[in-house]
Design a protein around this motif. Structure first.
Motif, mmCIF file in Angstrom:
data_model
loop_
_atom_site.group_PDB
_atom_site.id
_atom_site.type_symbol
_atom_site.label_atom_id
_atom_site.label_comp_id
_atom_site.label_asym_id
_atom_site.label_seq_id
_atom_site.Cartn_x
_atom_site.Cartn_y
_atom_site.Cartn_z
ATOM 1 N N LEU B 200 71.521 -17.192 28.368
ATOM 2 C CA LEU B 200 70.926 -17.371 29.697
ATOM 3 C C LEU B 200 71.530 -16.386 30.698
ATOM 4 C CD1 LEU B 200 68.834 -19.288 30.956
ATOM 5 C CD2 LEU B 200 70.730 -20.668 31.797
ATOM 6 N N SER B 201 72.859 -16.224 30.612
ATOM 7 C CA SER B 201 73.520 -15.319 31.556
ATOM 8 C C SER B 201 73.083 -13.873 31.303
ATOM 9 C CB SER B 201 75.040 -15.440 31.448
ATOM 10 O OG SER B 201 75.492 -14.839 30.265
ATOM 11 N N HIS B 202 72.700 -13.558 30.065
ATOM 12 C CA HIS B 202 72.223 -12.208 29.774
ATOM 13 C C HIS B 202 70.801 -11.985 30.270
ATOM 14 C CE1 HIS B 202 75.663 -11.814 27.048
ATOM 15 N NE2 HIS B 202 75.453 -10.509 27.126
ATOM 16 N N ILE B 203 69.979 -13.033 30.217
ATOM 17 C CA ILE B 203 68.553 -12.841 30.489
ATOM 18 C C ILE B 203 68.223 -12.945 31.979
ATOM 19 C CG2 ILE B 203 67.575 -15.192 30.379
ATOM 20 C CD1 ILE B 203 65.468 -14.079 28.465
ATOM 21 N N ILE B 204 69.112 -13.560 32.759
ATOM 22 C CA ILE B 204 68.716 -13.918 34.123
ATOM 23 C C ILE B 204 68.431 -12.698 35.006
ATOM 24 C CG2 ILE B 204 71.081 -14.297 35.024
ATOM 25 C CD1 ILE B 204 68.061 -16.509 35.761
ATOM 26 N N LEU B 205 69.322 -11.688 34.972
ATOM 27 C CA LEU B 205 69.085 -10.520 35.831
ATOM 28 C C LEU B 205 67.849 -9.716 35.403
ATOM 29 C CD1 LEU B 205 72.667 -9.129 36.631
ATOM 30 C CD2 LEU B 205 71.225 -10.616 38.009
ATOM 31 N N PRO B 206 67.699 -9.415 34.106
ATOM 32 C CA PRO B 206 66.463 -8.715 33.715
ATOM 33 C C PRO B 206 65.213 -9.512 34.081
ATOM 34 C CG PRO B 206 67.983 -8.846 31.851
ATOM 35 C CD PRO B 206 68.640 -9.541 32.980
ATOM 36 N N ALA B 207 65.268 -10.835 33.905
ATOM 37 C CA ALA B 207 64.078 -11.642 34.192
ATOM 38 C C ALA B 207 63.736 -11.608 35.682
ATOM 39 C CB ALA B 207 64.286 -13.076 33.725
ATOM 40 N N ILE B 208 64.759 -11.682 36.528
ATOM 41 C CA ILE B 208 64.505 -11.616 37.974
ATOM 42 C C ILE B 208 63.902 -10.254 38.333
ATOM 43 C CG2 ILE B 208 65.616 -11.521 40.245
ATOM 44 C CD1 ILE B 208 67.560 -13.652 39.260
ATOM 45 N N THR B 209 64.493 -9.191 37.778
ATOM 46 C CA THR B 209 63.995 -7.844 38.075
ATOM 47 C C THR B 209 62.545 -7.690 37.637
ATOM 48 O OG1 THR B 209 66.220 -7.059 37.596
ATOM 49 C CG2 THR B 209 64.524 -5.391 37.810
ATOM 50 N N LEU B 210 62.264 -8.155 36.430
ATOM 51 C CA LEU B 210 60.913 -8.020 35.889
ATOM 52 C C LEU B 210 59.920 -8.867 36.673
ATOM 53 C CD1 LEU B 210 59.192 -6.798 33.636
ATOM 54 C CD2 LEU B 210 59.811 -8.726 32.184
#
Lengths: 303, 335
Positions: B200-210
């Motif tokens: 989750l900690s890995h996916i959160i920033l890319p997901a927000i950016t996308l």
């Protein structure tokens, strides 16, 4: 004969009315302070791009190994003559941003102008002639709409190789579809209007009707759409440059500058940050100004 | 919508898909640089070996025949061999796909769960400070270049605050045996909540950016349609009946206001595909987008070809679903 005279007068009157509507629209745009301010910001960017050699404090390609990753002026180790600091090769970031504006604005303007011209011609033809011309053009439009924009552009850039003209071509190949759809839709409606009917009855040629009768009346929405598209195109160009598929070094382009800074986010945040601010400011200003234009010029938004 | 109409719409997809494949094929065929020479690289080969390789890859046949072959194979999921990996392209793509799908879905969820409440609030409190801030926010959202926003997030959360990882999909110590290849699900299935949090900690920033541009657009759409709905007679009627404002908003108004939001979300899901390339590059996300970008630089044609085609077909299908969804949700619209 009298009927024709009246028709002619009516056309003249509409022309006068059009003129005053145009003035009124321009006036209402000028009253929208935020939009006007944004338009001025866009203008400043354009001036900056044109006069880059006069404004830029340094040569954008000049490297200086003693100034590698030098911080901005207000930080320890900064110099006022290198206001926004230097990149990994010791090049002045401010000067590169000023020169980079040339690439963004030139590509943005060129793509939108060429695409709008093609889109207007194709859209007029499809909407006016209908039949197989419309089927053919609409099919091509549908197929091109089947590609996500960036992926289409990336595929084309991979094929054509990097370079200024290639970026413009890669973006135009898809971009013309957008004005084309607008023009086609407007033309389909406008061609049925009485004044077009009248022109046809008077024996005007198809070319005359399309360019002289229909086009002037559908131009407002087309111009509004193209200004909004300009913001998109600038971001797309920056994205291609970021991926390394844009204008090649040492030419400064904002997207590539952000990419260059990626390797140094641990020790030199300014390398990526400032070019991004430039993209954001320009795109935001274009977006706000074009929304103002839309509100002022598109009657559907008049309340 | 009648079944006949649905089938008609479905059939209309065929020329579009054919056209899309033709463009992809031409795009790659016209690419400069000889793929055989690139494959050979520094190795020393005889002209006969080179010729054999060319024949193996089908590069010696006429263009139209190659397109026919390409189409026939594509329908069967055969996209040839990846020059670079020396494995079937379909296999390499399938391997990278779960990461991309997972990222896109989380981005979609992030967008929906921020955009809808914010849009509703902006509509309820029309012209308030909050509404103005939301307007400015959504304008920023569509004006921010994704690659730059991602880097800013990295600098803040990964470098400065050091609370989130810089890149990748999951930490080394949290790697698990895959089941569905969706890490957020697999970690839970394997009973590893620590690994789940790590993923989750890995996916959160890319997901927000996308998801950012989509959030901005959906918020505007929700606000506009909510305002529209709140003006309707049935809402006034519900108010006159004495229903609580809360009930009116969330039970009566929102249900109808969400129709445009859902349709636009379906359309915008397609636009996440393009964003993937950028976001995966910024965050070192091991998905299809990054693979495509890398493949361009090593001139791995079959892979780029298959991936662009895959993206385009997905995009066409998503738009088709968006269209159908819009008609089903909104019976007044006739396709």
């Amino acid at each position: 004969m009298t009927a024709v005279m009246r028709e002619g007068e009516a056309v003249a009157n509409t022309a006068a009315a059009e003129e005053s509507i145009f003035r009124r629209n321009l006036h209402s745009f000028a009253e929208n302070r935020l939009a006007l301010g944004s338009a001025i910001v866009v203008l400043l960017f354009v001036l900056m791009a044109i006069f880059a050699p006069l404004i830029a404090p340094h040569d954008p390609a000049e490297t200086d190994l003693f100034r590698r990753l030098q911080p901005p002026a207000w930080m320890p180790g900064g110099e006022w003559s290198y206001l926004l600091g230097c990149d990994a090769l010791g090049r002045d970031i401010l000067s590169r941003i000023i020169y980079g504006a040339r690439i963004s604005i030139f590509i943005g303007a060129a793509v939108v102008m060429v695409a709008t011209t093609i889109g207007i011609m194709a859209g007029l033809a499809a909407g006016y002639f209908r039949g197989w011309v419309d089927v053919l053009i609409s099919r091509v439009v549908d197929i091109l709409l089947g590609f996500p924009y960036l992926i289409f552009a990336i595929g084309l850039m991979a094929m054509m190789g990097p370079g200024l003209i290639n970026i413009i071509l890669a973006l135009v190949y898809k971009e013309w579809v957008i004005p084309c759809r607008v023009v086609r839709g407007e033309t389909l409606v406008t061609r049925e209007l009485e004044y077009v009917e009248a022109a046809r009855a008077l024996g005007a040629s198809g070319k005359h009707i399309m360019l002289r009768e229909i086009l002037p009346n559908i131009l407002s929405p087309v111009i509004v759409v193209s200004t909004i598209r300009m913001a998109h195109v600038i971001i797309l160009e920056a994205s291609l440059s970021f991926l390394g598929l844009g204008v090649q070094p040492p030419t400064a382009s904002w997207g590539a500058m952000v990419a260059d800074g990626r390797a140094f986010i641990l020790q030199a945040w300014w390398v990526s940050t400032f070019p991004g601010v430039a993209i954001l400011l320009l795109v935001l200003a274009i977006n706000v100004a074009s929304q103002g234009l839309r509100d002022a010029f598109d009657p559907r938004f008049h309340e | 919508m009648s079944l006949a109409r649905f089938i008609e719409r479905l059939l209309q997809l065929i020329p579009v898909l054919l056209g899309v494949s033709a463009i992809v094929f031409v795009m790659i065929t016209l690419t400069p640089g000889d793929p055989v020479e690139i494959m050979i690289g520094d190795q020393i080969v005889t002209p006969e070996q080179e010729e054999a390789l060319r024949r193996d890859l089908g590069l010696d046949r006429p263009m139209l025949e190659r397109f026919g072959l390409f189409l026939g194979n594509a329908v069967q999921g055969d996209f040839g061999e990846s020059f670079y990996h020396r494995r079937p392209v379909a296999e390499v793509i399938a391997e990278r796909l779960p990461a991309t799908i997972e990222l896109s879905l989380v981005a979609l969820l992030v967008a929906l769960f921020t955009a809808i409440p914010l849009g509703v609030l902006a509509a309820i409190k029309k012209n308030s400070i909050f509404d103005r801030m939301a307007t400015v926010g959504s304008l920023l959202g569509v004006s921010l270049p994704g690659f730059w926003f991602g880097i800013l997030l990295l600098m803040l959360f990964a470098v400065h605050l050091q609370i989130l990882p810089v890149s990748g999909r999951i930490g080394f110590s949290s790697e698990i045996e895959p089941i569905t290849h969706f890490l957020l699900i697999d970690t839970l299935l394997r009973g590893r909540p620590d690994a789940f949090l790590d993923a989750l900690s890995h996916i959160i920033l890319p997901a927000i950016t996308l998801g950012l541009p989509m959030t901005a657009i959906l918020m505007r759409v929700t606000r506009t349609s909510m305002l529209e709905v709140l003006r309707q007679d049935y809402i006034t009627f519900a108010e006159a009946k004495g229903l609580s404002r809360h009930r009116i908003l969330w039970r009566h108004a929102l249900k109808n206001a969400l129709i445009p939001t859902v349709s636009v979300a379906a359309i915008e899901t397609g636009s996440l595909l393009g964003g993937n390339m950028i976001v995966e590059t910024v965050f070192g996300w091991p998905g299809l987008g990054r693979l495509v970008v890398e493949s361009i630089f090593v001139r791995n044609y079959p892979l780029v070809q298959a991936a662009v085609l895959f993206y385009a077909v997905t995009y066409v299908l998503l738009n088709f679903i968006a269209d159908i969804l819009y008609t089903v949700l909104n019976p007044r619209v006739k396709l």
